[in-house]
Scaffold this active site. Structure first.
Site, PDB file in Angstrom:
ATOM      1  N   ARG A  34      -0.562  57.058  44.678  1.00 45.10           N
ATOM      2  CA  ARG A  34       0.613  56.282  45.018  1.00 45.10           C
ATOM      3  C   ARG A  34       1.216  55.623  43.777  1.00 45.10           C
ATOM      4  O   ARG A  34       0.497  55.295  42.835  1.00 45.10           O
ATOM      5  CB  ARG A  34       0.264  55.187  46.028  1.00 45.10           C
ATOM      6  CG  ARG A  34      -0.279  55.700  47.347  1.00 45.10           C
ATOM      7  CD  ARG A  34      -0.676  54.529  48.235  1.00 45.10           C
ATOM      8  NE  ARG A  34      -1.692  53.702  47.595  1.00 45.10           N
ATOM      9  CZ  ARG A  34      -1.812  52.394  47.780  1.00 45.10           C
ATOM     10  NH1 ARG A  34      -0.959  51.759  48.540  1.00 45.10           N
ATOM     11  NH2 ARG A  34      -2.770  51.709  47.179  1.00 45.10           N
ATOM     12  N   ARG A  41      -0.218  41.693  44.368  1.00 49.29           N
ATOM     13  CA  ARG A  41      -0.092  41.234  45.743  1.00 49.29           C
ATOM     14  C   ARG A  41      -0.280  39.725  45.827  1.00 49.29           C
ATOM     15  O   ARG A  41      -0.728  39.081  44.887  1.00 49.29           O
ATOM     16  CB  ARG A  41      -1.164  41.897  46.633  1.00 49.29           C
ATOM     17  CG  ARG A  41      -1.152  43.425  46.576  1.00 49.29           C
ATOM     18  CD  ARG A  41      -2.352  43.956  45.777  1.00 49.29           C
ATOM     19  NE  ARG A  41      -2.293  45.400  45.582  1.00 49.29           N
ATOM     20  CZ  ARG A  41      -2.576  46.282  46.526  1.00 49.29           C
ATOM     21  NH1 ARG A  41      -2.952  45.873  47.702  1.00 49.29           N
ATOM     22  NH2 ARG A  41      -2.486  47.565  46.281  1.00 49.29           N
ATOM     23  N   ASP A 110      -3.702  40.518  50.822  1.00 47.65           N
ATOM     24  CA  ASP A 110      -3.888  41.496  49.751  1.00 47.65           C
ATOM     25  C   ASP A 110      -3.139  42.791  50.036  1.00 47.65           C
ATOM     26  O   ASP A 110      -3.200  43.730  49.237  1.00 47.65           O
ATOM     27  CB  ASP A 110      -5.376  41.777  49.506  1.00 47.65           C
ATOM     28  CG  ASP A 110      -6.070  42.360  50.719  1.00 47.65           C
ATOM     29  OD1 ASP A 110      -5.620  42.073  51.840  1.00 47.65           O
ATOM     30  OD2 ASP A 110      -7.066  43.091  50.545  1.00 47.65           O
ATOM     31  N   ASN A 111      -2.441  42.842  51.166  1.00 47.38           N
ATOM     32  CA  ASN A 111      -1.608  44.004  51.486  1.00 47.38           C
ATOM     33  C   ASN A 111      -0.122  43.660  51.423  1.00 47.38           C
ATOM     34  O   ASN A 111       0.708  44.391  51.967  1.00 47.38           O
ATOM     35  CB  ASN A 111      -1.944  44.542  52.876  1.00 47.38           C
ATOM     36  CG  ASN A 111      -3.316  45.191  52.934  1.00 47.38           C
ATOM     37  OD1 ASN A 111      -3.854  45.598  51.899  1.00 47.38           O
ATOM     38  ND2 ASN A 111      -3.887  45.285  54.116  1.00 47.38           N
ATOM     39  N   ASP A 120      -0.082  49.726  50.966  1.00 45.87           N
ATOM     40  CA  ASP A 120      -1.374  49.824  51.653  1.00 45.87           C
ATOM     41  C   ASP A 120      -1.236  50.321  53.082  1.00 45.87           C
ATOM     42  O   ASP A 120      -1.584  49.637  54.037  1.00 45.87           O
ATOM     43  CB  ASP A 120      -2.103  48.474  51.615  1.00 45.87           C
ATOM     44  CG  ASP A 120      -2.684  48.205  50.231  1.00 45.87           C
ATOM     45  OD1 ASP A 120      -2.863  49.173  49.478  1.00 45.87           O
ATOM     46  OD2 ASP A 120      -2.967  47.050  49.911  1.00 45.87           O
TER      47      ASP A 120
END
Length: 348
Positions: A34, A41, A110-111, A120
């Site tokens: 990706r 984040r 964290d996403n 994510d």
């Protein structure tokens, strides 16, 4: 997602492996590479804050401003200005999710990208039958990440981010930063919703938004278990207000829909927009194709047998989801009974 106009990380390449990966069951492995404008984040700032590492936190803040928000240096309070832009970008992203019926499935801090890009991808999904309480993630036992909860979870995550900056900004400044979230999200969502309906709305005339009008439609969609994507696509194809049979044929209880359509016609007439031209614009807004879970499963099963044609066909239409693609018409169909309401996992 990018083809749908939603800010997102991108897929650079995908390759498979003969080595088995053990998840719910042994499966052939695969790797997706990706790319994104950044992989920083909310959680990165929390990490240094809760580990009581102020020097590292300051280094991360300086790096973030210098590389992604350099224009904020001209502001009297560059950190506050950066956070306002993070808040607004997040609001715009989630408004896009809501308008298209996309559920992220695991909105941990964290996403969440600082640039408001969708990252994510795991137990995500596109809502099929209209149901804001639908859960895409089979491990989300309490329904924290349902479609209707995403805006509030987004605000929760931003509150967590603000906590990590509590040593850099006064409480009143942090509250002021967060105050940008709700109006930005609501205004953008309403604009996108009216655009899906072929109606005009922007920040200058947001008072035109008819909450009850939209609520009535959503109630009908839910009662009738209508496919969210296909309903708006059908509505987009109407070029004559005197012929609404294609919409009425979608419902069992025709009277509520007929009443709503009467209101709809009146609103369209008040704007004095040509129905043919409006249809053209609506077809550019309401996709014909979305990544339905059962289609992804078919592509996976075929690939496991060495047949990549279903994958390529699906990828092709998803890259231009607003086009008709008559040769792939079946990829726009409602899911079969066995595939309705599929839930996936982080390891799917």
């Amino acid at each position: 997602m990018t083809a749908l106009g939603i800010p997102s990380s991108r897929s650079l390449c995908l390759f498979d492996s003969n080595q088995a990966v053990y998840r719910e069951k042994p499966e052939p492995g695969a790797m997706l590479l990706r790319t994104a404008k950044t992989h920083i984040r909310f959680g990165h700032f929390e990490y240094f804050f809760y580990r009581k590492q102020p020097e590292q936190l300051q280094t991360l803040i300086d790096f973030t401003i210098d590389n992604y928000f350099p224009h904020c240096r001209a502001n009297s309070n560059p950190i506050k200005q950066m956070l306002i832009e993070v808040v607004e970008a997040t609001a715009l992203m989630i408004a896009h999710w809501q308008s298209i019926g996309f559920q992220h499935g695991v909105m941990n801090t964290d996403n969440m990208s600082i640039l408001g890009e969708t990252i994510d991808y795991g137990p995500y999904g596109f809502m099929e039958n209209y149901d804001p309480t639908w859960i895409a993630n089979h491990s989300d036992y309490e329904g924290r990440y349902t479609l209707e909860n995403q805006p509030s979870v987004g605000l929760w995550n931003l509150n967590c981010l603000m906590r990590a900056f509590s040593g850099h900004l006064a409480k009143d400044d942090l509250i002021d930063v967060l105050s940008h979230y709700e109006p930005k999200l609501i205004t953008h969502y309403r604009t996108l919703t009216y655009k899906k309906l072929g109606l005009s709305l922007d920040e200058k005339n947001s008072e035109k938004y008819d909450i009850e009008f939209v609520r009535e439609l959503n109630q009908i969609l839910k009662r009738e278990s209508l496919d969210y994507t296909l309903f708006f696509r059908i509505l987009s194809n109407i070029e004559n207000p005197n012929d609404l049979s294609t919409v009425l044929d979608e419902v069992v209880d025709r009277e509520p829909m007929a009443q709503w359509l009467s209101q709809y016609i009146l609103k369209r007439e008040q704007e004095n927009v040509d129905w043919h031209n409006s249809s053209i614009e609506m077809l550019k807004t309401n996709p014909k194709f979305i990544l339905r879970n059962y289609l992804a499963q078919h592509a996976i099963e075929a690939a496991e047998q060495g047949n990549y044609l279903p994958f390529r066909r699906l990828l092709y239409v998803l890259q231009t989801p607003f086009e008709e693609h008559p040769e792939s018409e079946e990829l726009s169909f409602r899911p079969p009974e066995w595939a309705k309401g599929l839930e996936v996992s982080c390891s799917s």
